[in-house]
Scaffold this motif. Structure first.
Motif, mmCIF file in Angstrom:
data_model
loop_
_atom_site.group_PDB
_atom_site.id
_atom_site.type_symbol
_atom_site.label_atom_id
_atom_site.label_comp_id
_atom_site.label_asym_id
_atom_site.label_seq_id
_atom_site.Cartn_x
_atom_site.Cartn_y
_atom_site.Cartn_z
ATOM 1 N N UNK A 52 31.193 52.439 32.895
ATOM 2 C CA UNK A 52 31.057 51.139 31.770
ATOM 3 C C UNK A 52 32.466 51.197 30.711
ATOM 4 N N UNK A 53 32.701 52.396 30.367
ATOM 5 C CA UNK A 53 33.610 52.771 29.124
ATOM 6 C C UNK A 53 34.939 52.490 29.750
ATOM 7 N N UNK A 54 35.043 52.485 31.270
ATOM 8 C CA UNK A 54 36.353 52.521 31.758
ATOM 9 C C UNK A 54 36.842 51.156 32.297
ATOM 10 N N UNK A 55 35.680 50.378 32.664
ATOM 11 C CA UNK A 55 36.143 49.008 33.323
ATOM 12 C C UNK A 55 37.034 48.223 32.672
ATOM 13 N N UNK A 56 36.888 48.295 31.146
ATOM 14 C CA UNK A 56 37.628 47.119 30.472
ATOM 15 C C UNK A 56 39.238 47.598 30.125
ATOM 16 N N UNK A 57 39.647 49.002 30.580
ATOM 17 C CA UNK A 57 40.711 49.060 30.450
ATOM 18 C C UNK A 57 41.745 49.267 31.810
ATOM 19 N N UNK A 58 42.631 48.118 31.999
ATOM 20 C CA UNK A 58 43.061 47.780 33.188
ATOM 21 C C UNK A 58 44.125 49.053 33.671
ATOM 22 N N UNK A 59 44.370 49.804 32.550
ATOM 23 C CA UNK A 59 45.311 50.958 33.171
ATOM 24 C C UNK A 59 44.621 52.432 33.674
ATOM 25 N N UNK A 60 43.114 52.410 33.281
ATOM 26 C CA UNK A 60 42.358 53.407 33.526
ATOM 27 C C UNK A 60 41.732 53.225 35.010
ATOM 28 N N UNK A 62 41.330 52.076 38.635
ATOM 29 C CA UNK A 62 41.955 51.909 39.993
ATOM 30 C C UNK A 62 40.926 51.564 40.858
ATOM 31 N N UNK A 63 41.296 50.442 41.485
ATOM 32 C CA UNK A 63 40.374 50.034 42.790
ATOM 33 C C UNK A 63 40.208 51.025 43.950
ATOM 34 N N UNK A 64 41.141 51.954 44.014
ATOM 35 C CA UNK A 64 41.291 52.951 44.982
ATOM 36 C C UNK A 64 40.269 53.918 44.840
ATOM 37 N N UNK A 65 39.571 54.088 43.541
ATOM 38 C CA UNK A 65 38.571 55.080 43.324
ATOM 39 C C UNK A 65 37.326 54.508 43.052
ATOM 40 N N UNK A 66 37.441 53.288 42.512
ATOM 41 C CA UNK A 66 36.339 52.560 42.140
ATOM 42 C C UNK A 66 36.185 51.178 42.569
ATOM 43 N N UNK A 67 34.964 50.558 42.838
ATOM 44 C CA UNK A 67 35.248 49.088 43.024
ATOM 45 C C UNK A 67 35.428 48.036 42.103
ATOM 46 N N UNK A 68 36.090 48.498 41.042
ATOM 47 C CA UNK A 68 36.529 47.681 40.191
ATOM 48 C C UNK A 68 38.155 47.565 39.668
ATOM 49 N N UNK A 69 38.368 46.310 39.251
ATOM 50 C CA UNK A 69 39.869 46.272 39.164
ATOM 51 C C UNK A 69 40.195 45.726 37.642
ATOM 52 N N UNK A 70 41.175 44.748 37.801
ATOM 53 C CA UNK A 70 41.884 44.229 36.860
ATOM 54 C C UNK A 70 40.933 43.120 36.271
ATOM 55 N N UNK A 71 39.843 42.490 36.907
ATOM 56 C CA UNK A 71 39.175 41.402 36.444
ATOM 57 C C UNK A 71 38.461 41.194 35.170
ATOM 58 N N UNK A 72 37.620 42.402 35.037
ATOM 59 C CA UNK A 72 37.091 42.306 33.628
ATOM 60 C C UNK A 72 38.009 42.381 32.401
ATOM 61 N N UNK A 73 39.087 43.141 32.572
ATOM 62 C CA UNK A 73 40.009 43.211 31.455
ATOM 63 C C UNK A 73 40.763 41.778 31.487
ATOM 64 N N UNK A 74 40.959 41.126 32.384
ATOM 65 C CA UNK A 74 41.610 39.894 32.421
ATOM 66 C C UNK A 74 40.704 38.943 31.402
ATOM 67 N N UNK A 75 39.463 38.966 31.881
ATOM 68 C CA UNK A 75 38.421 38.152 31.135
ATOM 69 C C UNK A 75 38.171 38.556 29.668
ATOM 70 N N UNK A 76 38.189 39.796 29.589
ATOM 71 C CA UNK A 76 38.132 40.340 27.987
ATOM 72 C C UNK A 76 39.301 39.575 27.260
ATOM 73 N N UNK A 77 40.862 39.703 27.639
ATOM 74 C CA UNK A 77 41.926 39.115 27.324
ATOM 75 C C UNK A 77 41.605 37.767 26.997
ATOM 76 N N UNK A 78 41.154 36.871 27.879
ATOM 77 C CA UNK A 78 40.786 35.370 27.706
ATOM 78 C C UNK A 78 39.918 35.066 26.434
ATOM 79 N N UNK A 79 38.860 36.130 26.509
ATOM 80 C CA UNK A 79 38.054 36.032 25.309
ATOM 81 C C UNK A 79 38.448 36.224 23.973
#
Lengths: 182, 120
Positions: A52-60, A62-79
């Motif tokens: 959870x602590x990492x998913x909002x950071x687009x640079x930390x 990486x979808x190759x190691x975790x099933x998450x990517x840029x999506x949440x950080x883009x939404x945070x930026x929009x907010x």
């Protein structure tokens, strides 16, 4: 992303990748509070506090190691561009809640966009998942349940994608009927 | 007004039908819906595919979505899993190309070679 509906599609795709079987999407518009709030809640595998602590950071992340990517950080930026914020609550094995809000009349706020296309496509492409959409405004509330699609399919004995245009329109009109500004 | 038991029965019936369609489907179309795909227009691509399948009354094809396939620069990506278990991946798919995937690949069994990104 140009629409909040595309962000919703993106975040819900995370839920699908997390093996969720039930996904609730709630949109609350309030002119009185000048807030637009979107909550996406799933019963997928959830995330550890460390993730959870990492998913909002687009640079930390990486979808190759975790099933998450840029999506949440883009939404945070929009907010944050709209005097809003984003919060993630999650527990391993229990599911995840993404709670994001925006200042409703912020000039930077994206339009909700084609929420009908987002929901209709999601329901048809993942028929095993129960989707529940609730949209409320100062003047009313609209609900769409993916069960409606399954029931129509069974009753009319048609293909699910036969219902794509119809469900899209149903959602678009339902939201429009109660809409104030989005 | 339907009772809860009626609703449950409809749901079970729908589930059985879905399972059966999955089994008898000849083609499976998968649209990549990662952040990259969505930003590149994957939702319109999916809508175009659903619309074209419906227009042509196709009943042997299942459409699903997946996350990022790792080729973000080629998005929107659409995979067609064929009856012989091979997979054709189309890259940079526009709604027009997506309609052609249905009319050429699914209906006429002809691969649209100039839009193929991967084949295996």
């Amino acid at each position: 992303m140009r629409e909040l509906a595309l962000h919703i599609l993106d975040i819900v795709t995370n839920s699908i990748e997390a093996q969720a079987s039930r996904i609730i999407i709630a949109v609350d518009e309030s002119v009185r509070d000048n807030r637009l709030r979107i909550r996406i809640k799933d019963n997928g595998r959830g995330m550890s506090q460390e993730l959870i602590d990492r998913v909002l950071d687009p640079f930390v992340t990486t979808r190759t190691t975790r099933p998450v990517g840029m999506g949440l950080s883009l939404l945070l930026q929009a907010a944050t561009d709209c005097e809003g914020g984003l919060k993630i609550s999650s527990a391993l094995g229990r599911g995840t809640l993404v709670d994001v809000h925006f200042k409703l009349n912020s000039l930077n706020r994206m339009p909700l966009g084609e929420i009908g296309a987002t929901l209709s496509n999601l329901c048809i492409a993942s028929p095993d998942i129960h989707f529940y959409y609730r949209h409320s405004t100062d003047s009313g509330r609209f609900v769409f349940d993916s069960f409606w699609l399954l029931a129509q399919m069974a009753a009319r004995n048609c293909m699910l994608y036969t219902l794509a245009g119809e469900s899209e329109q149903r959602i678009r009109e339902g939201v429009l009927a109660i809409s104030s500004v989005a | 007004m339907k009772t809860l038991a009626d609703l449950r029965e409809i749901r079970e019936k729908a589930k059985r039908e879905m399972a059966q369609r999955e089994q008898t489907a000849r083609y499976r179309i998968v649209v990549a819906m990662g952040t990259c795909g969505i930003a590149a227009g994957a939702r319109s691509v999916m809508s175009a595919i659903l619309d074209e399948l419906n227009k042509r009354h196709i009943t042997d094809t299942v459409v699903t979505q997946t996350g990022c396939l790792g080729y973000c620069d080629q998005e929107p990506l659409v995979q067609v899993m064929q009856p012989d278990q091979t997979t054709i991946t189309y890259g940079k798919v526009t709604p027009e190309v997506a309609r052609a995937v249905v009319s050429e690949h699914i209906v006429n069994h002809k691969i649209i070679t100039n839009h193929v990104f991967l084949q295996k």
